[in-house]
Design a protein around this motif. Structure first.
Motif, PDB file in Angstrom:
ATOM      1  N   THR A   1      -7.155   1.233   3.633  1.00 37.70           N
ATOM      2  CA  THR A   1      -6.900   0.000   2.879  1.00 37.70           C
ATOM      3  C   THR A   1      -6.370  -1.079   3.439  1.00 37.70           C
ATOM      4  OG1 THR A   1      -6.718   1.461   0.785  1.00 37.70           O
ATOM      5  CG2 THR A   1      -5.818  -0.593   0.566  1.00 37.70           C
TER       6      THR A   1
ATOM      7  N   VAL B   1     -10.955  -2.891  -1.864  1.00 42.24           N
ATOM      8  CA  VAL B   1     -10.645  -3.876  -1.026  1.00 42.24           C
ATOM      9  C   VAL B   1     -11.773  -5.089  -1.503  1.00 42.24           C
ATOM     10  CG1 VAL B   1      -9.857  -5.143   0.963  1.00 42.24           C
ATOM     11  CG2 VAL B   1      -8.965  -3.064   0.367  1.00 42.24           C
TER      12      VAL B   1
ATOM     13  N   ALA C   1     -11.737   3.216  -0.359  1.00 43.70           N
ATOM     14  CA  ALA C   1     -10.532   2.077   0.051  1.00 43.70           C
ATOM     15  C   ALA C   1     -11.517   0.869   0.334  1.00 43.70           C
ATOM     16  CB  ALA C   1     -10.015   2.212   1.310  1.00 43.70           C
TER      17      ALA C   1
ATOM     18  N   VAL D   1       0.860  -1.159  -0.044  1.00 48.33           N
ATOM     19  CA  VAL D   1      -0.157   0.061  -0.126  1.00 48.33           C
ATOM     20  C   VAL D   1       0.936   0.971   0.053  1.00 48.33           C
ATOM     21  CG1 VAL D   1      -1.777   1.174   1.216  1.00 48.33           C
ATOM     22  CG2 VAL D   1      -1.725  -1.106   1.354  1.00 48.33           C
TER      23      VAL D   1
ATOM     24  N   THR E   1      -2.048   4.684  -2.926  1.00 42.07           N
ATOM     25  CA  THR E   1      -3.054   5.933  -2.466  1.00 42.07           C
ATOM     26  C   THR E   1      -2.274   7.346  -2.382  1.00 42.07           C
ATOM     27  OG1 THR E   1      -2.496   5.583  -0.236  1.00 42.07           O
ATOM     28  CG2 THR E   1      -4.123   4.237  -0.812  1.00 42.07           C
TER      29      THR E   1
END
Ligand SMILES: C=Cc1c2[nH]c(c1C)Cc1[nH]c(c(CCC(=O)O)c1C)Cc1[nH]c(c(C)c1CCC(=O)O)Cc1[nH]c(c(C)c1C=C)C2
Length: 647
Positions: free
Chosen positions: A120, A611, A607, A110, A417
């Protein structure tokens, strides 16, 4: 005991509305898609008033019976498409198919330790518990733009917020996602709510041309609202503009997007709406320029209503008060989450206008970090920046080179991100170039083109509780303000002490002055902190007559903190989605405030959506699959107001 049972009743009712097939609200769900209904017909009743008579075609609601019927709106029949819409998320959840085999060892990276990155990682650990997750954060601090600090003052301490300071509860997908996160992190005991009838919920102001003008709203009586609309130079354009909006034709079919400024000019026949009022609203959310921001991305509801009804006011009139025009993706997420949230959290938040936490909004990233650190599958790499990222054809993984003196690492999936331009800048053209802030690479160019604005946030604390001339949420400054009233390029002032109570251990007045935003586009240097405080004090002296010396101050410059969804934003994201699929074979996905909402709850929801998609739908998601769904709307029954509950 009594409160508990009322809560349960409300939540049970809400669940029923969404889930139970025999629920009236659910039966009333309907589409206004032209494939399922004939045009609305208006008829006059015996008193000569216009009445709505809508006829729908579709399948009979009896299971298995597919004969065509015609039914009147008032009968609240549900065409079968609603059953499909409702069944989909529920069935999907029951039958959700894990995409990552428990015996596999997925490695996730991430990029970015802000709120999107931390959320996330949270959702990855929750939904793919056997995965390893590494979080790369280039600074020494997690939480990104969210920053709450407790500051000592005479007699106690206070909380200063440099980023978002409050959350607005809503029963849409993103609002419910935040509620679920609060529950996951066990933050309910720290919540602070502001009642819907507080001064801050009722009183919002704009400053134009040289004084505060209270915006009309439900908290004020009709006569006062009407008087200010007719007499104030900031608002007196409203009646004529509404008349023109109703009568102006809809946009040509070929028009795909336009700036909010052009949209308002076209629909309302005046630039006053944009110049004097709506530019102020956009300052308060995007710190952005109304002549650049996209109406399609920022106001998908009005954009799609215009397409459907020719005029927004005609749309509202045709839908009537009982029907809400809702975003499909939002409703689906709502259906999924509504039953998962504890009644105590749901009811308490729904009853408030805004909420925060005892230690400020920063409580969310702090709790996320704490929970992630307790998980041995999660690794933090703070102070490590990612230099480049490429597709490794041999292993079909993503290769990451970082500022650490170690060989490149391979990951099954990388979720960036970082902002659009920063994500683009780490993708080398030839597989060797490194990230350099001065020489952004041109891969994923559509993401590189997402520009952001810089905001200076100045917090001021005064021990006196009587410095403010009026109470409320604060005020925003429109673009039409004369220069001599705003040489500091202020965007607005928030009355923090009126908005969230009980954070501070001493009384006093807390204000935040926001400077810059799009007014500072193209500047190569910005004010220092001390200068920022002087500028903020000048603003409040001129606008509010406050000349007291603040006893605590904090000024922070937040470079490129708010991405701007300018005209063509949706098209850029669609192009980026195709490029991500093509060049990275689904190994790289993006999430964060550059894409589908700049707010805190939008980031958490983005997020989660990503996911959940990866975990249960498709490992190769890019994060930009839903770009267009947020412009798809359906007509649904407006939810009943919640009963007033005491807390
Ligand atoms: C701190 C600067 C920010 C500015 N905009 C945002 C931030 C974080 C993002 C933002 N602000 C608001 C929304 C809408 C959310 C909603 O309630 O629906 C978003 C996405 C509204 C808002 N604007 C201001 C406040 C205090 C709020 C409530 C939410 C929050 O606490 O951030 C005031 C304000 N924000 C900005 C300016 C220039 C400004 C002026 C008074 C920029």
């Amino acid at each position: 005991m009594r409160t508990q049972s009322t809560e349960h009743t409300v939540v049970l009712l809400l669940r029923q509305c969404y889930i139970n097939p025999s629920c009236q609200a659910r039966r009333g769900w309907r589409t206004i898609s032209s494939a399922y209904r004939t045009p609305l017909q208006l008829q006059r009743d015996t008193f000569g008033r216009l009445q709505r008579r809508t006829y729908y075609t579709g399948r009979n609601e009896k299971p298995g019976d597919s004969t065509t019927y015609l039914k009147r709106t008032e009968d609240r029949y549900a065409p079968s498409i609603f059953d499909e819409l409702l069944k989909k998320p529920i069935v999907h959840n029951l039958l959700k198919k894990p995409q990552y085999d428990e015996n596999s060892k997925p490695e996730f990276a991430v990029l970015g330790g802000g709120i999107t990155g931390l959320s996330t990682a949270h959702y990855l650990t929750k939904n793919i518990p056997h995965a390893n997750v590494t979080i790369y954060e280039s600074t020494d601090r997690l939480g990104g733009w969210l920053s709450s600090e407790r500051v000592a003052v005479d007699g106690g301490d206070i909380v200063f917020e440099q980023g978002p300071r409050s959350l607005r509860p809503n029963e849409n997908g993103s609002g419910l996602t935040v509620m679920e996160l609060i529950q996951d992190l066990d933050l309910q005991d720290q919540i602070l709510t502001t009642p819907k009838d507080s001064a801050s919920a009722r009183n919002r102001y704009i400053y134009y041309p040289d004084k505060l003008v209270k915006l009309p709203g439900p908290g004020t009586n009709l006569f006062t609202n009407l008087f200010s609309v007719l007499t104030s130079p900031a608002l007196n354009w409203i009646p004529m503009a509404l008349w023109r909006e109703y009568n102006n034709p809809g946009r040509p079919p070929s028009m795909d997007d336009e700036s909010l400024y052009d949209f308002l000019l076209r629909r309302l026949g005046t630039s006053e709406a944009a110049d004097k009022a709506l530019s102020a609203g956009l300052h308060g959310i995007y710190a952005g320029d109304i002549t650049q921001l996209s109406v399609k991305s920022l106001m998908p509801l009005v954009w799609s209503m215009e397409r459907k009804f020719g005029s927004i006011m005609k749309g509202w009139r045709e839908l009537g008060p009982r029907i809400a025009w809702k975003n499909t993706a939002d409703v689906e997420l709502g259906v999924e989450l509504i039953g998962k949230i504890e009644p105590s959290i749901f009811v308490r938040l729904s009853q408030s206008s805004v909420f925060s936490f005892k230690e400020g909004i920063g409580a969310i990233p702090v709790a996320l970090e704490k929970s992630l650190r307790a998980n041995p599958k999660v690794q933090f790499k703070k102070g490590v920046w990612v230099k480049s990222l490429s597709f490794d054809h041999e292993t079909e993984n993503i290769k990451i080179t970082t500022s650490e003196n170690v060989p490149p690492a391979l990951y099954t999936k990388v979720i960036s991100t970082l902002s659009g331009p920063n994500t683009s800048s780490i993708i080398p053209q030839d597989g060797t170039a490194l990230r350099s802030p001065n020489q952004p690479q041109t891969h994923l160019k559509p993401l590189a083109d997402i520009h952001s604005v810089t905001v200076m946030v100045v917090n001021l604390y005064f021990p006196s509780t009587t410095v403010l001339p009026v109470h409320g949420f604060g005020y925003l400054i429109p673009r039409a303000i004369p220069f001599d009233q705003n040489p500091e390029c202020a965007l607005g002032v928030v009355f923090d002490s009126d908005t969230i109570g009980n954070q501070d251990t001493v009384e006093g007045t807390k204000l935040t002055v926001m400077l810059g935003g799009h007014w500072w586009d193209g500047m190569d240097s910005y004010p220092e902190s001390e200068e920022g405080v002087i500028m903020a004090r000048n603003v409040i002296a001129r606008h509010l007559g406050i000349t007291d010396e603040p006893t605590a101050t904090k000024a922070g410059l937040h470079k490129n903190c708010i991405p701007q969804y300018t005209v063509g934003h949706e098209a850029r994201l669609l192009a980026a989605h195709d490029e991500l699929k093509e060049k990275f074979g689904g190994g790289l996905a993006v999430a964060g405030n550059s894409y589908a909402g700049v707010g805190l709850s939008d980031c958490v929801r983005g997020a989660r959506d990503l996911v959940m998609g990866l975990a249960y739908k498709n490992k190769k998601m890019t994060g930009l699959e839903n770009v267009q769904t947020h412009t798809q709307y359906r007509a649904l029954p407006a939810p009943p107001p919640l009963p007033a509950l005491k807390y």
